[in-house]
Design an enzyme around this catalytic site. Structure first.
Site: not given
Length: 337
Positions: A129, A283, A312
């Site tokens: 991320s 995601d 995610h």
């Protein structure tokens, strides 16, 4: 007692122009640096996370093995441990919080590695991320100092759709009655709870909720999952810090610097490190199609999607051994090469 160290940088000039008289970079290390200083792995933090939230994947037989590698987790600016709105003295605060960028994070990390450890080259930069955004920034800004990159569920430039999501969660905090004149005058409990629930809808996939996978990790109902997992997670963070990290995320762009002048293709083309880019197939932040476009512009990169319904969170599979195994294999492949 704190379980981490602090690296102080005096007169640290931020990319957006303000100067921190004293910037503080919190970090923790795992394993032992070898005599050649050639076994270093950098593992930057993700949104809202401290090093203690993401170091579960460090250990023998885990994704990052400290018996072989020296692993450094630098806490990004704005996360509450490194310099953040919640820690900075006046004249900052009071509606004058500085904007941190990943250029700032990388500059501070580079100084830490060089001055404290004498590390000139990293064997690997691993990140999920916002941590993956920092990994790609390292590859573009210091191409000769990074051997490999594993970038998981991330992007080289925040997309328009991703920015819409960020605008939404920012609004849950800034429309709370506790936010006035550009700052929080009290704790925005309603805003934080709303923030957490909006975030939960984006972080996990539709299939995750349809199949009620929250039951497999110890929650008795969907409401139990939202309250004890998501609300609990963000209620522990300072709201001004959460806003700060949103600004950093929105500004993320490996080409937004004097080296590349906004030319994303040139910045991606400059990343010579052996790289594996690992989007999750479900995601909602960083879709595989976006990652495929960016990976195609990197000369030494492979796209390796994660076939998971954890959305995610497939990139941070603390409770998902199958997805962890895929991350571990990717790291092994990169370090073996």
């Amino acid at each position: 007692m704190a379980d981490h160290d602090i690296f102080d940088i005096r007169s640290f000039v931020l990319q957006r122009g303000l100067t921190l008289p004293l910037a503080r970079l919190a970090y923790k290390t795992y394993g032992t640096l070898n005599a050649a200083r050639s076994n270093a792995i950098l593992y930057p933090t993700s949104y809202g996370a401290h090093h203690s939230d993401i170091d579960w994947l460090i250990g023998p037989g885990r994704v990052l093995d400290p018996t072989r590698w020296f692993i450094i987790i630098p806490n990004q600016f704005g996360n509450g441990l490194s310099s953040s709105p919640s820690t900075l003295a006046e004249p900052f605060g009071l509606g004058r919080d500085p904007v941190f960028t990943h250029v700032d994070n990388v500059a501070a990390q580079e100084q830490l590695l060089r001055e404290v450890f004498g590390i000139e080259r990293l064997a690997l930069v691993y990140g999920w991320s916002m941590g993956g955004q920092q990994a790609l920034h390292w590859g573009a800004l210091h191409p000769d100092r990074v051997g490999a990159i594993c970038a998981v569920c991330t992007s080289a430039r925040s997309s328009p759709h991703n920015r819409v999501f960020l605008e939404g969660i920012r609004a849950t905090l800034t429309t709370d009655s506790a936010y006035r004149d550009g700052r929080f005058v009290e704790r925005p409990v309603k805003g934080l709870r709303a923030f957490a629930r909006v975030y939960a809808g984006w972080a996990m996939s539709q299939a995750f909720y349809r199949e009620e996978l929250w039951r497999s990790v110890g929650f008795s109902s969907l409401e139990d999952f939202l309250v004890r997992s998501w609300e609990a997670n963000f209620l522990r963070r300072d709201p001004a810090d959460l806003l700060s990290m949103i600004e950093t995320w929105m500004a993320s762009d490996i080409s937004a610097n004097p080296v590349y002048g906004g030319d994303l293709a040139r910045a991606l083309g400059a990343i010579t490190a052996r790289s594996i880019i690992m989007p999750s197939e479900t995601d909602l932040y960083f879709p595989t199609a976006d990652s495929a476009i960016e990976t195609a512009m990197m000369p030494n990169a492979t796209l390796r999607p994660i076939p998971s319904i954890w959305g995610h969170r497939a990139g941070n599979p603390a409770q998902n051994p199958a997805d962890e195994a895929l991350l571990r294999q990717a790291v092994q492949d990169l370090l073996a090469g």
